[in-house]
Design a protein around this motif. Structure first.
Motif: not given
Length: 263
Positions: A152-153, A191, A221, A231, A241
């Motif tokens: 994630y990210f 993102d 999501r 986020e 995102v």
């Protein structure tokens, strides 16, 4: 030991995460992460001192992990690479206590914060690994030992000359795939639009993964991925995102899952 009584030059957390857990025993290569140095709060430091020997370990590449022994259960295990300050990891662990999360990062305050959050919530299904996820995958995880993976990210490395540092690359996917059970899902989120496009292209082209979306695009999501503070900040800035959920296929013809090598 208090800060005032600690000898000059002595490690702050002698039984905690090591600055260089693999000790330079493996080849030099371009890494997808840069260790960040920031202040460790009192609560984070206390959690590291109390809980690291119980719930944390260094990625030293010197042994193959027995995940059932590590977690004390035969429950499914999901690998999370890069958990930041650990808020989302703790929320997912609390929402799904039947799934174990092996959370990897190199950020000491985040490691302490996740341990503190897990302790306060009474969670027993989180373990924190300190070091390079590539060494963890290659040297310390057995074939088909993971029931899923989450990224994630990750750092988007936006400058063109740094794109080679991005984690989601064909070589990384080839390393990850054998450690995933067939049908396990790799879930990525970012993102950063150009990185999302890169992820979709690389994952779609890889023979060991298939898109869970029939249209071959991004996924909505999932409810189980919390909306993090990071986020939320991005959304307020107008960032979009993108989630990508790709399933591990059966081992391609002619390709064998191999056990980790020992250094």
């Amino acid at each position: 030991m208090s800060e005032n009584s600690r000898p000059k030059g002595a490690p702050r957390f002698p039984e905690g995460p090591a600055p260089d857990p693999s000790g330079g025993r493996f080849e030099r290569r371009i890494r997808s992460f840069t260790p960040r140095r920031s202040r460790v709060t009192t609560a984070q430091g206390d959690a590291l001192r109390r809980l690291w020997p119980k719930w944390g370990f260094d990625i030293d590449g010197q042994r193959v992990l027995d995940l059932a022994e590590l977690f004390g259960t035969e429950a499914p295990v999901v690998l999370e690479i890069g958990f930041g300050m650990g808020e989302a990891t703790a929320q997912m662990a609390a929402a799904d206590p039947g799934t174990c999360i092996l959370a990897v990062d190199v950020h000491t305050p985040g490691q302490g914060n996740l341990l503190n959050l897990a302790d306060r919530a009474g969670l027993t299904n989180v373990r924190v690994a300190n070091g390079d996820a590539v060494i963890l995958l290659r040297e310390m995880l057995a074939p088909q030992s993971l029931d899923g993976a989450r990224v994630y990210f990750p750092d988007p490395w936006p400058k063109a000359r740094h794109h080679k540092r991005r984690l989601i690359q064909p070589d990384f996917l080839t390393l990850l795939a054998p450690r995933l059970k067939p049908g396990a899902v790799l879930h990525c989120a970012t993102d950063w639009e150009p990185y999302a496009e890169h992820m979709l292209e690389v994952l779609t082209a890889h023979p060991d993964f298939e898109n869970t979306q029939e249209d071959g695009g991004y996924a909505p999501r999932p409810d189980f991925r919390p909306l993090t503070r990071f986020e939320g900040q991005g959304l307020r800035k107008g960032h979009v995102v993108h989630d990508l959920l790709f399933r591990r296929t059966a081992t391609p013809s002619g390709v064998q899952d191999t056990a980790p090598t020992q250094a």
